[in-house]
Design a protein around this motif. Sequence first.
Motif, PDB file in Angstrom:
ATOM      1  N   SER A   1       1.743  -0.875  -5.400  1.00  0.00           N
ATOM      2  CA  SER A   1       1.778   0.097  -4.300  1.00  0.00           C
ATOM      3  C   SER A   1       2.656   1.293  -4.647  1.00  0.00           C
ATOM      4  O   SER A   1       2.353   2.419  -4.260  1.00  0.00           O
ATOM      5  N   TYR A   2       3.744   1.051  -5.364  1.00  0.00           N
ATOM      6  CA  TYR A   2       4.573   2.184  -5.800  1.00  0.00           C
ATOM      7  C   TYR A   2       3.715   3.144  -6.633  1.00  0.00           C
ATOM      8  O   TYR A   2       3.812   4.368  -6.505  1.00  0.00           O
ATOM      9  N   CYS A   3       2.848   2.547  -7.480  1.00  0.00           N
ATOM     10  CA  CYS A   3       2.054   3.379  -8.404  1.00  0.00           C
ATOM     11  C   CYS A   3       0.842   4.010  -7.738  1.00  0.00           C
ATOM     12  O   CYS A   3       0.416   5.090  -8.130  1.00  0.00           O
ATOM     13  N   ASP A   4       0.289   3.305  -6.734  1.00  0.00           N
ATOM     14  CA  ASP A   4      -0.994   3.708  -6.171  1.00  0.00           C
ATOM     15  C   ASP A   4      -0.815   4.723  -5.044  1.00  0.00           C
ATOM     16  O   ASP A   4      -1.372   4.598  -3.974  1.00  0.00           O
ATOM     17  N   THR A   5       0.015   5.706  -5.263  1.00  0.00           N
ATOM     18  CA  THR A   5       0.194   6.772  -4.274  1.00  0.00           C
ATOM     19  C   THR A   5       0.035   8.100  -5.011  1.00  0.00           C
ATOM     20  O   THR A   5      -0.058   8.124  -6.234  1.00  0.00           O
ATOM     21  N   LYS A   6       0.067   9.161  -4.226  1.00  0.00           N
ATOM     22  CA  LYS A   6      -0.075  10.487  -4.851  1.00  0.00           C
ATOM     23  C   LYS A   6       1.030  10.739  -5.863  1.00  0.00           C
ATOM     24  O   LYS A   6       0.858  11.454  -6.833  1.00  0.00           O
ATOM     25  N   LYS A   7       2.210  10.102  -5.621  1.00  0.00           N
ATOM     26  CA  LYS A   7       3.343  10.380  -6.510  1.00  0.00           C
ATOM     27  C   LYS A   7       3.190   9.706  -7.869  1.00  0.00           C
ATOM     28  O   LYS A   7       3.858  10.064  -8.818  1.00  0.00           O
ATOM     29  N   SER A   8       2.330   8.688  -7.936  1.00  0.00           N
ATOM     30  CA  SER A   8       2.112   7.880  -9.143  1.00  0.00           C
ATOM     31  C   SER A   8       3.416   7.280  -9.665  1.00  0.00           C
ATOM     32  O   SER A   8       4.419   7.241  -8.955  1.00  0.00           O
ATOM     33  N   CYS A   9       3.422   6.779 -10.893  1.00  0.00           N
ATOM     34  CA  CYS A   9       4.601   6.072 -11.392  1.00  0.00           C
ATOM     35  C   CYS A   9       4.650   6.143 -12.912  1.00  0.00           C
ATOM     36  O   CYS A   9       3.695   6.566 -13.539  1.00  0.00           O
TER      37      CYS A   9
ATOM     38  N   THR B   1       1.045   4.601   1.782  1.00  0.00           N
ATOM     39  CA  THR B   1      -0.394   4.841   1.818  1.00  0.00           C
ATOM     40  C   THR B   1      -0.918   5.156   0.426  1.00  0.00           C
ATOM     41  O   THR B   1      -0.251   5.837  -0.357  1.00  0.00           O
ATOM     42  N   ASP B   2      -2.103   4.615   0.153  1.00  0.00           N
ATOM     43  CA  ASP B   2      -2.719   4.854  -1.161  1.00  0.00           C
ATOM     44  C   ASP B   2      -3.331   6.250  -1.190  1.00  0.00           C
ATOM     45  O   ASP B   2      -3.238   7.016  -0.220  1.00  0.00           O
ATOM     46  N   THR B   3      -3.970   6.570  -2.302  1.00  0.00           N
ATOM     47  CA  THR B   3      -4.498   7.929  -2.464  1.00  0.00           C
ATOM     48  C   THR B   3      -5.599   8.230  -1.454  1.00  0.00           C
ATOM     49  O   THR B   3      -5.898   9.387  -1.194  1.00  0.00           O
ATOM     50  N   SER B   4      -6.226   7.179  -0.850  1.00  0.00           N
ATOM     51  CA  SER B   4      -7.217   7.428   0.208  1.00  0.00           C
ATOM     52  C   SER B   4      -6.642   7.213   1.602  1.00  0.00           C
ATOM     53  O   SER B   4      -7.385   6.967   2.560  1.00  0.00           O
ATOM     54  N   SER B   5      -5.325   7.221   1.719  1.00  0.00           N
ATOM     55  CA  SER B   5      -4.621   7.079   3.000  1.00  0.00           C
ATOM     56  C   SER B   5      -4.746   5.713   3.656  1.00  0.00           C
ATOM     57  O   SER B   5      -4.571   5.592   4.871  1.00  0.00           O
ATOM     58  N   ASN B   6      -5.058   4.653   2.883  1.00  0.00           N
ATOM     59  CA  ASN B   6      -5.018   3.295   3.446  1.00  0.00           C
ATOM     60  C   ASN B   6      -3.585   2.787   3.429  1.00  0.00           C
ATOM     61  O   ASN B   6      -2.844   3.042   2.482  1.00  0.00           O
ATOM     62  N   SER B   7      -3.256   2.017   4.471  1.00  0.00           N
ATOM     63  CA  SER B   7      -1.937   1.390   4.540  1.00  0.00           C
ATOM     64  C   SER B   7      -1.880   0.247   3.527  1.00  0.00           C
ATOM     65  O   SER B   7      -2.796  -0.569   3.450  1.00  0.00           O
ATOM     66  N   GLN B   8      -0.862   0.226   2.710  1.00  0.00           N
ATOM     67  CA  GLN B   8      -0.746  -0.865   1.737  1.00  0.00           C
ATOM     68  C   GLN B   8       0.658  -1.447   1.709  1.00  0.00           C
ATOM     69  O   GLN B   8       1.626  -0.806   2.091  1.00  0.00           O
ATOM     70  N   LEU B   9       0.729  -2.690   1.208  1.00  0.00           N
ATOM     71  CA  LEU B   9       1.983  -3.463   1.214  1.00  0.00           C
ATOM     72  C   LEU B   9       2.940  -2.908   0.159  1.00  0.00           C
ATOM     73  O   LEU B   9       2.719  -3.101  -1.036  1.00  0.00           O
ATOM     74  N   TYR B  10       3.997  -2.233   0.609  1.00  0.00           N
ATOM     75  CA  TYR B  10       4.898  -1.590  -0.353  1.00  0.00           C
ATOM     76  C   TYR B  10       6.161  -2.403  -0.604  1.00  0.00           C
ATOM     77  O   TYR B  10       6.438  -2.810  -1.728  1.00  0.00           O
ATOM     78  N   GLN B  11       6.949  -2.677   0.476  1.00  0.00           N
ATOM     79  CA  GLN B  11       8.206  -3.401   0.268  1.00  0.00           C
ATOM     80  C   GLN B  11       8.356  -4.513   1.297  1.00  0.00           C
ATOM     81  O   GLN B  11       7.893  -4.388   2.429  1.00  0.00           O
ATOM     82  N   ILE B  12       9.029  -5.575   0.874  1.00  0.00           N
ATOM     83  CA  ILE B  12       9.322  -6.702   1.759  1.00  0.00           C
ATOM     84  C   ILE B  12      10.838  -6.820   1.875  1.00  0.00           C
ATOM     85  O   ILE B  12      11.541  -6.868   0.863  1.00  0.00           O
ATOM     86  N   TYR B  13      11.321  -6.873   3.130  1.00  0.00           N
ATOM     87  CA  TYR B  13      12.747  -6.995   3.403  1.00  0.00           C
ATOM     88  C   TYR B  13      13.046  -8.411   3.904  1.00  0.00           C
ATOM     89  O   TYR B  13      12.402  -8.879   4.848  1.00  0.00           O
TER      90      TYR B  13
ATOM     91  N   ILE C   1      -3.692  -4.507   6.074  1.00  0.00           N
ATOM     92  CA  ILE C   1      -2.961  -3.923   4.953  1.00  0.00           C
ATOM     93  C   ILE C   1      -3.609  -4.279   3.629  1.00  0.00           C
ATOM     94  O   ILE C   1      -3.953  -5.436   3.384  1.00  0.00           O
ATOM     95  N   GLU C   2      -3.709  -3.274   2.787  1.00  0.00           N
ATOM     96  CA  GLU C   2      -4.270  -3.499   1.452  1.00  0.00           C
ATOM     97  C   GLU C   2      -3.171  -4.045   0.521  1.00  0.00           C
ATOM     98  O   GLU C   2      -2.016  -3.617   0.591  1.00  0.00           O
ATOM     99  N   PHE C   3      -3.567  -5.010  -0.324  1.00  0.00           N
ATOM    100  CA  PHE C   3      -2.633  -5.558  -1.328  1.00  0.00           C
ATOM    101  C   PHE C   3      -3.221  -5.182  -2.690  1.00  0.00           C
ATOM    102  O   PHE C   3      -4.056  -5.898  -3.232  1.00  0.00           O
ATOM    103  N   PRO C   4      -2.797  -4.027  -3.223  1.00  0.00           N
ATOM    104  CA  PRO C   4      -3.447  -3.518  -4.436  1.00  0.00           C
ATOM    105  C   PRO C   4      -3.100  -4.329  -5.678  1.00  0.00           C
ATOM    106  O   PRO C   4      -2.047  -4.951  -5.749  1.00  0.00           O
ATOM    107  N   ALA C   5      -3.994  -4.282  -6.631  1.00  0.00           N
ATOM    108  CA  ALA C   5      -3.732  -4.935  -7.917  1.00  0.00           C
ATOM    109  C   ALA C   5      -2.684  -4.128  -8.680  1.00  0.00           C
ATOM    110  O   ALA C   5      -2.410  -2.972  -8.363  1.00  0.00           O
ATOM    111  N   PHE C   6      -2.090  -4.742  -9.681  1.00  0.00           N
ATOM    112  CA  PHE C   6      -1.182  -4.010 -10.568  1.00  0.00           C
ATOM    113  C   PHE C   6      -1.510  -4.405 -11.999  1.00  0.00           C
ATOM    114  O   PHE C   6      -1.562  -5.580 -12.313  1.00  0.00           O
TER     115      PHE C   6
END
Length: 221
Positions: free
Chosen positions: A35-43, A179-191, A216-221
């Motif tokens: 999820s960190y990678c799958d955003t507009k900011k990339s990684c 949010t991913d590049t298509s604006s879907n909500s995805q699982l980013y961080q767990i507290y 929530i989307e759980f993207p592959a890595f």
Amino acid sequence: MKFIYYVLAAQFLFVTSVFSQKFDFFYFVQQWPGSYCDTKKSCCFPTTGKPDADFGIHGLWPNYNDGSYPSNCDPNTPFDQSEVSGLLRRMRTEWPTLACPSNDGLNFWSHEWEKHGTCSALDQHSYFQISLDLKNQANLLQALTSAGIRPNGQTYSLESIKDAIKQGVGYTPFVECNTDTSSNSQLYQIYLCVDNSASNLIECPVFPHGRCGSQIEFPAF
Ligand code: 5GP
Ligand code: 5GP
């Protein structure tokens, strides 16, 4: 008599000034690299190679019950790699950095130590060691996959994600989305929450602000 009064008053002031600074609990925060990678900011992957397809540590953050938190508590204790030399191998695999430009992780670890670790009342070695041990204890990926929730790009309900972690780890988490590049909500961080001596997981006294969608989307890595 007056003297005793002064001694007691001085002790009271000392005790309250020391203890009033103590925070209430820690957030232990893990991030999903997909999820960190799958955003507009990339990684960017660390110079030591692509991290495992697993949650990675973001940090162990002292917090107050009112939701506020102390930060940058001691400018005189900068991050010192030599204090964690025995932990670096584990830190590379379990606390990998994904920020750009690529680096070996020292920037991330020193940021976390200086912003949050200096407020933790732990020394550097304990701060990193305890965080690594907490990740072992709170195996999020195992909890999720045991419930059939896998990082495969599919969508899962927020409730099923929280239930799986409650079941596998024993405590109700806070789930943060991005949010991913298509604006879907995805699982980013767990507290998860930890008592202020960093000994045990606890139920969170307060959750951070922010909401995920109910799916929530759980993207592959
Ligand atoms: P963001 O604004 O991206 O959610 O968070 C930026 C940074 O602020 C986090 O990485 C963390 O260092 C700090 N932060 C955000 N929320 C909290 C919180 O509730 N408690 C603590 N201790 N730190 C937080
Ligand atoms: P916090 O959000 O904890 O205050 O700070 C995160 C800081 O660490 C940001 O400056 C961010 O650029 C840097 N950083 C380096 N690697 C990572 C990473 O893998 N994940 C996150 N969330 N921040 C990282």
